[in-house]
Design an enzyme around this catalytic site. Sequence first.
Site, PDB file in Angstrom:
ATOM      1  N   VAL A  37       3.391   0.389   4.069  1.00  0.00           N
ATOM      2  CA  VAL A  37       2.713   1.165   5.125  1.00  0.00           C
ATOM      3  C   VAL A  37       1.290   0.654   5.328  1.00  0.00           C
ATOM      4  O   VAL A  37       0.705   0.070   4.424  1.00  0.00           O
ATOM      5  CB  VAL A  37       2.673   2.661   4.739  1.00  0.00           C
ATOM      6  CG1 VAL A  37       4.072   3.232   4.682  1.00  0.00           C
ATOM      7  CG2 VAL A  37       1.925   2.917   3.429  1.00  0.00           C
ATOM      8  N   THR A  38       0.765   0.934   6.531  1.00  0.00           N
ATOM      9  CA  THR A  38       1.493   1.380   7.712  1.00  0.00           C
ATOM     10  C   THR A  38       1.897   0.145   8.515  1.00  0.00           C
ATOM     11  O   THR A  38       1.223  -0.869   8.460  1.00  0.00           O
ATOM     12  CB  THR A  38       0.662   2.332   8.616  1.00  0.00           C
ATOM     13  OG1 THR A  38      -0.511   1.654   9.090  1.00  0.00           O
ATOM     14  CG2 THR A  38       0.246   3.578   7.843  1.00  0.00           C
TER      15      THR A  38
ATOM     16  N   LYS B 113      -7.505  -4.742   5.341  1.00  0.00           N
ATOM     17  CA  LYS B 113      -6.165  -4.392   5.800  1.00  0.00           C
ATOM     18  C   LYS B 113      -5.184  -5.510   5.434  1.00  0.00           C
ATOM     19  O   LYS B 113      -4.068  -5.238   5.001  1.00  0.00           O
ATOM     20  CB  LYS B 113      -6.164  -4.153   7.322  1.00  0.00           C
ATOM     21  CG  LYS B 113      -7.126  -3.052   7.783  1.00  0.00           C
ATOM     22  CD  LYS B 113      -6.889  -1.754   7.040  1.00  0.00           C
ATOM     23  CE  LYS B 113      -7.808  -0.645   7.574  1.00  0.00           C
ATOM     24  NZ  LYS B 113      -7.831   0.527   6.642  1.00  0.00           N
TER      25      LYS B 113
ATOM     26  N   LYS C   6      -6.754  -4.877  -2.757  1.00  0.00           N
ATOM     27  CA  LYS C   6      -7.405  -5.496  -1.599  1.00  0.00           C
ATOM     28  C   LYS C   6      -8.357  -4.493  -0.967  1.00  0.00           C
ATOM     29  O   LYS C   6      -8.097  -3.289  -0.982  1.00  0.00           O
ATOM     30  CB  LYS C   6      -6.349  -5.957  -0.586  1.00  0.00           C
ATOM     31  CG  LYS C   6      -5.493  -4.828  -0.014  1.00  0.00           C
ATOM     32  CD  LYS C   6      -4.346  -5.417   0.780  1.00  0.00           C
ATOM     33  CE  LYS C   6      -3.515  -4.388   1.504  1.00  0.00           C
ATOM     34  NZ  LYS C   6      -4.225  -3.539   2.458  1.00  0.00           N
TER      35      LYS C   6
ATOM     36  N   CYS D 287      -1.799  -2.285   7.873  1.00  0.00           N
ATOM     37  CA  CYS D 287      -1.860  -3.250   6.765  1.00  0.00           C
ATOM     38  C   CYS D 287      -0.632  -4.157   6.684  1.00  0.00           C
ATOM     39  O   CYS D 287      -0.739  -5.313   6.260  1.00  0.00           O
ATOM     40  CB  CYS D 287      -2.091  -2.516   5.456  1.00  0.00           C
ATOM     41  SG  CYS D 287      -3.759  -1.823   5.384  1.00  0.00           S
TER      42      CYS D 287
ATOM     43  N   GLU E  59      -4.658  -0.756  -1.175  1.00  0.00           N
ATOM     44  CA  GLU E  59      -5.943  -0.802  -0.475  1.00  0.00           C
ATOM     45  C   GLU E  59      -6.894   0.108  -1.233  1.00  0.00           C
ATOM     46  O   GLU E  59      -6.747   1.333  -1.208  1.00  0.00           O
ATOM     47  CB  GLU E  59      -5.786  -0.334   0.984  1.00  0.00           C
ATOM     48  CG  GLU E  59      -7.102  -0.433   1.762  1.00  0.00           C
ATOM     49  CD  GLU E  59      -6.964  -0.022   3.234  1.00  0.00           C
ATOM     50  OE1 GLU E  59      -5.837   0.174   3.714  1.00  0.00           O
ATOM     51  OE2 GLU E  59      -8.023   0.110   3.881  1.00  0.00           O
TER      52      GLU E  59
ATOM     53  N   GLN F 269       9.830 -13.484  21.283  1.00  0.00           N
ATOM     54  CA  GLN F 269       9.506 -14.895  21.521  1.00  0.00           C
ATOM     55  C   GLN F 269      10.120 -15.789  20.438  1.00  0.00           C
ATOM     56  O   GLN F 269       9.482 -16.716  19.933  1.00  0.00           O
ATOM     57  CB  GLN F 269       7.987 -15.103  21.588  1.00  0.00           C
ATOM     58  CG  GLN F 269       7.284 -14.210  22.618  1.00  0.00           C
ATOM     59  CD  GLN F 269       5.812 -14.479  22.693  1.00  0.00           C
ATOM     60  OE1 GLN F 269       5.383 -15.574  23.033  1.00  0.00           O
ATOM     61  NE2 GLN F 269       5.028 -13.464  22.359  1.00  0.00           N
TER      62      GLN F 269
ATOM     63  N   ASP G 102       0.787  -1.251   0.000  1.00  0.00           N
ATOM     64  CA  ASP G 102       0.000   0.000   0.000  1.00  0.00           C
ATOM     65  C   ASP G 102       0.814   1.293   0.000  1.00  0.00           C
ATOM     66  O   ASP G 102       0.446   2.255   0.706  1.00  0.00           O
ATOM     67  CB  ASP G 102      -0.968   0.013   1.194  1.00  0.00           C
ATOM     68  CG  ASP G 102      -1.905  -1.190   1.226  1.00  0.00           C
ATOM     69  OD1 ASP G 102      -1.874  -2.003   0.298  1.00  0.00           O
ATOM     70  OD2 ASP G 102      -2.659  -1.309   2.203  1.00  0.00           O
TER      71      ASP G 102
END
Length: 221
Positions: free
Chosen positions: A157-158, A132, A129, A162, A72, A202, A24
């Site tokens: 972005v961002t 998001k 799309k 997204c 988007e 993790q 995007d």
Amino acid sequence: MPTIDAQPYEFAFPIPGTALIIIDMQRDFLEPGGFGEALGNDVSRLAPAVAPTRALLDAFRACGLPIIHTREVHRPDLSDCPPSKRVRGRGALRIGDPGPMGRILVAGEPGSDIVPELAPRPGEMLIDKSGKGAFHATPLQEVLARRGITHLIFAGVTTEVCVQTTMREANDRGYECLLVEDATESYFPAFKAATLEMVRAQGGIVGWTAPSAAVCAALRA
Ligand code: TIU
């Protein structure tokens, strides 16, 4: 397999099998008068991601590796825009309203274009799309499977909207994902920093992160 110097540890990527996915990088988010500004954001905050993303594009193009651009956008009749999305934020300008770059977040309007520095070239994939995440209501998964792509290098972005949504969708579908630290930006610096941390925490619960220089160095090698 070649590797990228990444966090939390090195990212091994197959050639072929690795694609660059640029989320995007549109005028609607990066320039005044579009959707990003209509939501109340300082759109100048996204500009630093353009040059590193261009460096990645150049490196992937030089290697002949696959490149996917996303946008988007909504259909002109807004049939793919849930009313909940249109009214969210109570902005003065909403999706579909006329603005200085045409109708906000509508396909075919000037604001929906990818910024000129990062414009797709013939042969590069372009996924439109409505959500998001780039897997929602798009052919992205089939496109990746057809091309044998298993590893995705993320820019765009961002960061926390997204990009992170798409990276999480990809992670759950079994793709190995790396987010390029300087080729992504947020309207909120703290959210960008938190997203990079939560992706690689993790042991890489969602994926890896690395600077664009490390990705480009690995591709050159
Ligand atoms: N508002 C915001 O930060 N982002 C979006 O609405 N879309 C994307 O991130 N592309």
